[in-house]
Design a protein around this motif. Sequence first.
Motif, mmCIF file in Angstrom:
data_model
loop_
_atom_site.group_PDB
_atom_site.id
_atom_site.type_symbol
_atom_site.label_atom_id
_atom_site.label_comp_id
_atom_site.label_asym_id
_atom_site.label_seq_id
_atom_site.Cartn_x
_atom_site.Cartn_y
_atom_site.Cartn_z
ATOM 1 N N GLU A 46 -3.620 -0.920 60.853
ATOM 2 C CA GLU A 46 -2.674 -0.541 61.924
ATOM 3 C C GLU A 46 -2.964 -1.321 63.210
ATOM 4 O O GLU A 46 -2.064 -1.822 63.885
ATOM 5 N N ALA A 47 -4.311 -1.408 63.482
ATOM 6 C CA ALA A 47 -4.700 -2.120 64.698
ATOM 7 C C ALA A 47 -4.263 -3.575 64.646
ATOM 8 O O ALA A 47 -3.730 -4.133 65.609
ATOM 9 N N LYS A 48 -4.494 -4.147 63.437
ATOM 10 C CA LYS A 48 -4.130 -5.552 63.246
ATOM 11 C C LYS A 48 -2.622 -5.720 63.451
ATOM 12 O O LYS A 48 -2.160 -6.647 64.147
ATOM 13 N N LEU A 49 -1.894 -4.789 62.830
ATOM 14 C CA LEU A 49 -0.435 -4.861 62.906
ATOM 15 C C LEU A 49 0.040 -4.751 64.366
ATOM 16 O O LEU A 49 0.898 -5.507 64.829
ATOM 17 N N ALA A 50 -0.593 -3.781 65.052
ATOM 18 C CA ALA A 50 -0.198 -3.570 66.459
ATOM 19 C C ALA A 50 -0.463 -4.833 67.288
ATOM 20 O O ALA A 50 0.343 -5.230 68.128
ATOM 21 N N ASN A 51 -1.607 -5.434 66.986
ATOM 22 C CA ASN A 51 -2.000 -6.666 67.660
ATOM 23 C C ASN A 51 -0.955 -7.761 67.456
ATOM 24 O O ASN A 51 -0.487 -8.398 68.405
ATOM 25 N N THR A 52 -0.620 -7.921 66.162
ATOM 26 C CA THR A 52 0.363 -8.942 65.792
ATOM 27 C C THR A 52 1.677 -8.667 66.504
ATOM 28 O O THR A 52 2.319 -9.575 67.055
ATOM 29 N N LEU A 53 2.054 -7.370 66.468
ATOM 30 C CA LEU A 53 3.311 -6.965 67.083
ATOM 31 C C LEU A 53 3.315 -7.311 68.583
ATOM 32 O O LEU A 53 4.280 -7.881 69.113
ATOM 33 N N ALA A 54 2.175 -6.995 69.194
ATOM 34 C CA ALA A 54 2.071 -7.259 70.632
ATOM 35 C C ALA A 54 2.189 -8.746 70.926
ATOM 36 O O ALA A 54 2.905 -9.174 71.865
ATOM 37 N N GLN A 55 1.516 -9.549 70.085
ATOM 38 C CA GLN A 55 1.559 -11.004 70.267
ATOM 39 C C GLN A 55 2.995 -11.504 70.144
ATOM 40 O O GLN A 55 3.484 -12.306 70.945
ATOM 41 N N ALA A 56 3.649 -10.937 69.075
ATOM 42 C CA ALA A 56 5.026 -11.374 68.802
ATOM 43 C C ALA A 56 5.928 -11.037 69.992
ATOM 44 O O ALA A 56 6.721 -11.872 70.441
ATOM 45 N N GLU A 57 5.724 -9.753 70.470
ATOM 46 C CA GLU A 57 6.535 -9.326 71.618
ATOM 47 C C GLU A 57 6.334 -10.256 72.820
ATOM 48 O O GLU A 57 7.280 -10.639 73.528
ATOM 49 N N GLN A 58 5.044 -10.633 73.021
ATOM 50 C CA GLN A 58 4.698 -11.525 74.147
ATOM 51 C C GLN A 58 5.396 -12.870 73.988
ATOM 52 O O GLN A 58 5.989 -13.394 74.960
#
Lengths: 252, 186
Positions: free
Chosen positions: B127-139
């Motif tokens: 989940e953490a990894k996914l959230a990280n990826t998501l955040a990067q993508a959003e950025q």
Amino acid sequence: MATHPDPIKQFAINKLLPLDINGVDLSFTNSSLFMVATVVLTSAYFLWSTGGRGMVPTRSQSVSEIVYEFVAGMLRDSAGSSGMKFFPFVFSLFMFILIINMFGMFPYFLTVTAHIIITIALAMAVFLTVLVVGFGRHGVGFLKLFVPSGVPMLIMPLVIAIEIISFIARPISHSVRLFANMLAGHITLKVFAGFIVSLSAMGTVGIVGSILPFAMTVGMTALEFLVAFLQAYVFTMLTCMYINDALHPGGH
Amino acid sequence: MFITSAYAAADTAAKLGEEAVKKKNVFPPFDPSTFTSQLLWLAITFGIFYFLMARVVLPRIGNILEVRRDRISQDLEEAQRLKEETDASIAAYEQELAEARKNAHTIAREASETAKLAADKERQKTEAKLANTLAQAEQTVRKVKDAALAQIDTIASDTTQAIISRLIGTKVTKAELAKAISKIAK
């Protein structure tokens, strides 16, 4: 007289080996013969049947054990375990009388117990045993036998008198019971058997008519076997009860 | 003397005859002349019988019965002992079985707990990894969007310059366009 069978003749004592010592007749008679035969046969049977001392009994050993248990049970039931000291005496009495009675059932054999002197001697042996044991064990306390508990003082003398008389009458009733039963049974048997002979001498009608006493004789013979056993049993049973009196005079 | 003895003999003979006659009439069971002999032989035979029974036969039978009784009670005791042993081992087996069952439960529960813990950890990590990826993508999206937005004025002025030059054939300067666009955008 010769054609009529004598029912008394079967009890005649015949000297087989005359023996006379100082005018006292001690002959070996047919009575002695049957007593010797009884002792030899019975002892031989017991010795032979128990010779194997089998843990698992053979048939013959079973018979010996059953007789042993039967008499032992009779004595234990009426005189308690302290009465077992008299077991050899009681057992000998039972077997002796029983086999003598059974010998008497053979035709032409003498019934030794149909002679009052034999039964009196046996009854006196029991009576004297009771007296000796009773007074030997309890001393004067043996006289408690004549004083039943729970009897009002008023009739006590009467009860004691009756008790004493009945005690003294014991050897008489004890011996006469056996003697009379054996005697009467054998006489009756002989009389009915005699009817067959007398009737059949009277021709065809008589022969047909003799069926009746013949049937009677057969039935009586069966009954006499029962009586032969029963009288030995009764004599032994009474012996047990008298021994109980000698051991526990206050407890009746 | 001779005569006397002869008389005596005759007398005896007569007496014997008399006795014989009397004997015939006497009921045999009540004939006292046979009593002594009967008593003697009764005493002898019954005495021997009693002796044999008391000394040999009855102890022997009694011994047989006693040995058998002992043997039977011994066997019964042995059977009882074996039964108790069997009962004890059955009880031990039952206990062991119950213990094993309890152990098995414990092990199963521990295993399932461990597995659950591991799964939870794994899930959280993912989940953490996914959230990280998501955040990067959003950025990235935001950066791209910002860049695009920043260029939108330029694109608009370029496009407007091109459209105007085609429609009316006049060249409009960039400064004029920018002034106009910012007027409209207002």
